[in-house]
Write an enzyme that holds these catalytic residues in place. Structure first.
Site, PDB file in Angstrom:
ATOM      1  N   ARG A 268       0.857  -1.183   0.000  1.00  0.00           N
ATOM      2  CA  ARG A 268       0.000   0.000   0.000  1.00  0.00           C
ATOM      3  C   ARG A 268       0.891   1.230   0.000  1.00  0.00           C
ATOM      4  O   ARG A 268       1.692   1.427   0.909  1.00  0.00           O
ATOM      5  CB  ARG A 268      -0.929   0.033   1.218  1.00  0.00           C
ATOM      6  CG  ARG A 268      -2.065   1.057   1.074  1.00  0.00           C
ATOM      7  CD  ARG A 268      -2.868   1.243   2.343  1.00  0.00           C
ATOM      8  NE  ARG A 268      -2.103   1.943   3.352  1.00  0.00           N
ATOM      9  CZ  ARG A 268      -2.001   1.551   4.622  1.00  0.00           C
ATOM     10  NH1 ARG A 268      -2.602   0.445   5.038  1.00  0.00           N
ATOM     11  NH2 ARG A 268      -1.269   2.249   5.474  1.00  0.00           N
ATOM     12  N   GLU A 284       4.706   7.223   2.271  1.00  0.00           N
ATOM     13  CA  GLU A 284       5.501   6.015   2.460  1.00  0.00           C
ATOM     14  C   GLU A 284       4.897   4.895   1.636  1.00  0.00           C
ATOM     15  O   GLU A 284       3.776   5.011   1.115  1.00  0.00           O
ATOM     16  CB  GLU A 284       5.527   5.604   3.940  1.00  0.00           C
ATOM     17  CG  GLU A 284       4.154   5.219   4.484  1.00  0.00           C
ATOM     18  CD  GLU A 284       4.179   4.832   5.948  1.00  0.00           C
ATOM     19  OE1 GLU A 284       5.285   4.772   6.521  1.00  0.00           O
ATOM     20  OE2 GLU A 284       3.102   4.588   6.520  1.00  0.00           O
ATOM     21  N   ASN A 286       4.132   0.750   2.170  1.00  0.00           N
ATOM     22  CA  ASN A 286       4.077  -0.342   3.147  1.00  0.00           C
ATOM     23  C   ASN A 286       4.253  -1.671   2.429  1.00  0.00           C
ATOM     24  O   ASN A 286       3.475  -1.996   1.523  1.00  0.00           O
ATOM     25  CB  ASN A 286       2.731  -0.332   3.874  1.00  0.00           C
ATOM     26  CG  ASN A 286       2.483   0.977   4.601  1.00  0.00           C
ATOM     27  OD1 ASN A 286       2.925   1.175   5.711  1.00  0.00           O
ATOM     28  ND2 ASN A 286       1.768   1.885   3.934  1.00  0.00           N
ATOM     29  N   SER A 291      -2.656  -2.986   5.882  1.00  0.00           N
ATOM     30  CA  SER A 291      -3.974  -3.295   6.437  1.00  0.00           C
ATOM     31  C   SER A 291      -5.108  -2.575   5.725  1.00  0.00           C
ATOM     32  O   SER A 291      -4.897  -1.692   4.912  1.00  0.00           O
ATOM     33  CB  SER A 291      -4.001  -2.937   7.925  1.00  0.00           C
ATOM     34  OG  SER A 291      -3.713  -1.568   8.096  1.00  0.00           O
ATOM     35  N   LYS A 448      12.090   3.088   5.769  1.00  0.00           N
ATOM     36  CA  LYS A 448      12.137   4.540   5.546  1.00  0.00           C
ATOM     37  C   LYS A 448      13.481   4.962   4.958  1.00  0.00           C
ATOM     38  O   LYS A 448      13.552   5.849   4.097  1.00  0.00           O
ATOM     39  CB  LYS A 448      11.907   5.285   6.861  1.00  0.00           C
ATOM     40  CG  LYS A 448      10.624   4.931   7.602  1.00  0.00           C
ATOM     41  CD  LYS A 448       9.401   5.428   6.869  1.00  0.00           C
ATOM     42  CE  LYS A 448       8.163   5.323   7.742  1.00  0.00           C
ATOM     43  NZ  LYS A 448       7.819   3.930   8.123  1.00  0.00           N
ATOM     44  N   LYS A 505      11.463  10.991  11.040  1.00  0.00           N
ATOM     45  CA  LYS A 505      10.906   9.638  10.983  1.00  0.00           C
ATOM     46  C   LYS A 505      11.928   8.584  11.394  1.00  0.00           C
ATOM     47  O   LYS A 505      13.003   8.497  10.802  1.00  0.00           O
ATOM     48  CB  LYS A 505      10.425   9.326   9.554  1.00  0.00           C
ATOM     49  CG  LYS A 505       9.189  10.081   9.120  1.00  0.00           C
ATOM     50  CD  LYS A 505       8.668   9.537   7.802  1.00  0.00           C
ATOM     51  CE  LYS A 505       7.270  10.045   7.485  1.00  0.00           C
ATOM     52  NZ  LYS A 505       6.712   9.389   6.295  1.00  0.00           N
ATOM     53  N   GLU A 509       7.102   1.097  11.748  1.00  0.00           N
ATOM     54  CA  GLU A 509       5.800   1.029  11.092  1.00  0.00           C
ATOM     55  C   GLU A 509       4.720   1.006  12.155  1.00  0.00           C
ATOM     56  O   GLU A 509       4.968   0.727  13.323  1.00  0.00           O
ATOM     57  CB  GLU A 509       5.702  -0.233  10.219  1.00  0.00           C
ATOM     58  CG  GLU A 509       6.808  -0.380   9.181  1.00  0.00           C
ATOM     59  CD  GLU A 509       6.728   0.662   8.092  1.00  0.00           C
ATOM     60  OE1 GLU A 509       5.650   1.228   7.888  1.00  0.00           O
ATOM     61  OE2 GLU A 509       7.766   0.922   7.459  1.00  0.00           O
ATOM     62  N   GLY A 510       3.473   1.297  11.735  1.00  0.00           N
ATOM     63  CA  GLY A 510       2.334   1.097  12.614  1.00  0.00           C
ATOM     64  C   GLY A 510       1.718   2.348  13.200  1.00  0.00           C
ATOM     65  O   GLY A 510       0.722   2.291  13.892  1.00  0.00           O
ATOM     66  N   ARG A 594      -7.849   7.536   4.537  1.00  0.00           N
ATOM     67  CA  ARG A 594      -7.870   7.702   5.995  1.00  0.00           C
ATOM     68  C   ARG A 594      -7.950   9.186   6.300  1.00  0.00           C
ATOM     69  O   ARG A 594      -7.176   9.980   5.765  1.00  0.00           O
ATOM     70  CB  ARG A 594      -6.628   7.080   6.630  1.00  0.00           C
ATOM     71  CG  ARG A 594      -6.628   5.552   6.575  1.00  0.00           C
ATOM     72  CD  ARG A 594      -5.314   4.972   7.046  1.00  0.00           C
ATOM     73  NE  ARG A 594      -4.234   5.354   6.153  1.00  0.00           N
ATOM     74  CZ  ARG A 594      -2.942   5.170   6.420  1.00  0.00           C
ATOM     75  NH1 ARG A 594      -2.578   4.628   7.559  1.00  0.00           N
ATOM     76  NH2 ARG A 594      -2.024   5.524   5.544  1.00  0.00           N
TER      77      ARG A 594
END
Length: 618
Positions: A268, A284, A286, A291, A448, A505, A509-510, A594
């Site tokens: 993603r 970024e 993923n 998810s 990253k 950064k 992740e998350g 989102r």
């Protein structure tokens, strides 16, 4: 406002003696044929005027959800029916897309079951009419009245959204209920969501969609360049123990000569539309545990449902919602990987957290995989893998069950490895012949630091020799800088003096890990204090901060709605499967929006910062 009441007491016949009709068949609803009734009568039966030319009507009675009444003019003017061109109704109430209304009473069509429900729907109709007939607000009092009308309308629509979410599995674990993250079916609540979709420019959306297959290829090519991965992450490895452990596994695979022939990527790529530059910029990409393919598909369906019912009042049209089949696309990729592996007795292993509030997004994908193909999914934590897994000639078994595909929905953060047992489980899985999603090389390619290295002049072009493709991909890059080496001192000083323009950064992740605002200055100064601390700069990258367009959104969390100033981040899914030199699959695979309040820095839904949304193309 045109009103048409169709009276009847059966199905069939539905209509009274005034209407002459014959039964036929028209269209398909799913796998069920939709019966239709065509009929004709004079225009003056409806408008009471002098109209004499006939109108042909076709009533499509779709199973389950709605019916459609299509009006075909036989000639003449008929100004009073100009708006009555396509009507839909459900539960006894219908809405003309152009503003008309149909009331249908039929024993066979779903209808409100109580006087309260009927009164509620009548009230919604009146509120919608009030909104539709007010095109310009004349003064403060009228504006105040319209705000009250809109508030009451939203209060009435929210239960519809909550009911749909509950009935259709748009749910997450309720953190307030103990055990909701470990026991399936205990303590479910609707996913945090936006009541209606958020405007997003169509050209920017299409730009992101068209980049999906290019980024799939880029990740695959970077993953195969072992020297580049090792060298690009060498300085980070010295100061970041998590990255170091991942690199150790990667190095061990190289030393043992173990090669992953079948590579599966469920990616993603996330973007923001930056107001300052007017550009769509990548936040970024993923490569592990991407998810919301499941719940993201459902939020698009919810918005379609709500717009079909209430879109007129909010100026929204269904045709502006792009199709979103992310869940099916992910299921397709997993099934194709299982097929390429070639063992029909093997299953897909989903590696999960011990406690997971977002488990239903995962279960949706497992369920869809079974429905469409069918392939079985088993769930295990890394600790359970450590206890149950074994290799037989590199073939992975959980107990006595062979495994063909390992799909990670955990393993992306240090907290996922609380003991050495979890690290040994990750190494065992990597050593196996099972298809890993992602393999250790794909996992590292999404770091990253790799994103920052690719932004350097000439580095991207090393992997994307086609100049036009490289130009298109590079156009989406935000400003990215290393905090070590040549030129780093200058960019660090700039970030300290103007921290609002940057994001710091770490290699995590998350959600919830990035550093913003004044904290950027504070952190950089701390890291600069002495030589030993300066080495820790390699654990971070510096990124241009993006400032997306601010919208107004109705956000719904824990059954309570609020109207907020919001910003959004667009995620575009991509699926990629390669077996040796043969690319089996390379697709754009749906999307996710989102949305969060505009004064929030972080944006993860699972982390509690944002809500699920979908784009309304403008």
């Amino acid at each position: 406002m045109t009103h048409l009441k169709l009276m009847g007491h059966g199905y069939p016949p539905l209509l009274s003696h005034q209407i002459h009709g014959v039964w036929g068949s028209h269209g398909v609803w799913g796998s069920h044929p939709s019966p239709c009734l065509s009929f004709t009568f004079l225009r003056n039966r409806i408008c009471g005027g002098n109209c004499s030319s006939p109108l042909a009507f076709q009533l499509l009675l779709h199973p389950w959800h709605h019916a459609s009444l299509h009006v075909h003019s036989g000639g003449g003017g008929g100004f009073c029916l100009q708006k009555l061109h396509s009507l839909r109704f459900s539960r006894g109430r219908g809405r003309c897309l152009g503003g008309g209304r149909i009331v249908c009473k039929s024993a066979q069509l779903p209808s409100a079951s109580s006087a309260t429900a009927v009164m509620r729907e009548d009230r919604i109709d009146k509120l919608v009419d009030r909104v539709e007939t007010t095109s310009v607000v004349q003064d403060w009092e009228e504006e105040k009245e319209m705000r009250m009308v809109m508030k009451e309308l939203v209060d009435l629509i929210v239960p519809e959204a909550l009911a749909w979410a509950s009935l259709n599995g748009l749910v997450v674990g309720d953190k307030s209920i103990k055990g909701s993250g470990t026991n399936v079916g205990l303590g479910m609540v609707h996913a945090p969501l936006s009541l209606f979709p958020t405007s997003f420019p169509q050209n920017a959306f299409m730009q992101a969609v068209q980049l999906a297959t290019d980024f799939n290829i880029l990740i695959d090519r970077v993953s195969q360049d072992t020297q580049f991965l090792q060298e690009a992450l060498a300085s980070t490895q010295k100061v970041d123990s998590f990255t170091a452990r991942l690199l150790d596994i990667h190095s061990q695979m190289l030393e043992e000569g173990l090669k992953q022939e079948i590579q599966l990527g469920l990616h993603r790529s996330d973007y923001m539309l930056d107001m300052a530059t007017g550009s769509l910029l990548q936040v970024e990409i993923n490569t592990i545990s991407s998810s919301f393919a499941g719940l993201g598909s459902l939020i698009s369906k919810l918005h379609r449902y709500l717009i079909e019912w209430y879109g007129d009042a909010f100026g929204l049209k269904v045709e502006n919602l792009p199709e979103n089949n992310a869940m099916d696309a992910f299921a397709e990729a997993l099934a194709l990987a299982w097929k390429e592996f070639g063992d029909t007795s093997a299953v897909v292993l989903m590696v999960v957290h011990k406690e997971e509030g977002n488990m239903y997004d995962q279960y949706w994908l497992a369920s869809r995989l079974w429905e469409l193909y069918p392939q079985k999914v088993i769930r295990r934590t890394l600790a359970e893998v450590a206890a149950e897994a074994k290799l037989r000639d590199r073939q992975l078994f959980i107990g006595e069950q062979a495994v063909s595909v390992v799909y990670y929905r955990s393993g992306y953060a240090p907290a996922d490895y609380p003991s050495e047992a979890e690290w040994m489980a990750r190494l065992l899985l990597e050593r196996s012949s099972a298809v890993k999603c992602p393999s250790i090389s794909y996992h590292l390619a999404g770091a990253k630091k790799i994103q920052q290295e690719l932004a350097k002049p000439g580095v991207l072009e090393r992997f994307m020799p086609d100049r036009e493709v490289a130009r298109k991909v590079r156009k989406s890059f935000a400003g990215l800088w290393s905090l070590e080496g040549e030129g780093s001192a200058q960019v660090i000083e700039e970030a300290i003096s103007n921290p609002q323009a940057f994001v710091l950064k770490p290699q995590r992740e998350g959600g919830g890990n990035n550093i913003y605002g004044a904290d950027v200055s504070t952190t950089l100064r701390e890291l600069q204090k002495d030589e030993e601390q300066q080495g820790l700069l390699a654990a971070y990258i510096l990124m241009q901060r993006m400032f997306p367009t601010i919208s107004s959104s109705y956000l719904l969390r824990n059954g309570i709605w609020s109207l907020e100033d919001t910003v959004s981040e667009l995620g575009v899914f991509g699926t990629y499967l390669r077996n040796g030199h043969n690319v089996v699959l390379n697709k754009e695979a749906g999307h996710l929006l989102r949305t969060k309040v505009s004064n929030s820095d972080e944006g993860g839904v699972a982390a509690g910062f944002a809500v699920l949304d979908s784009p309304y193309l403008t």
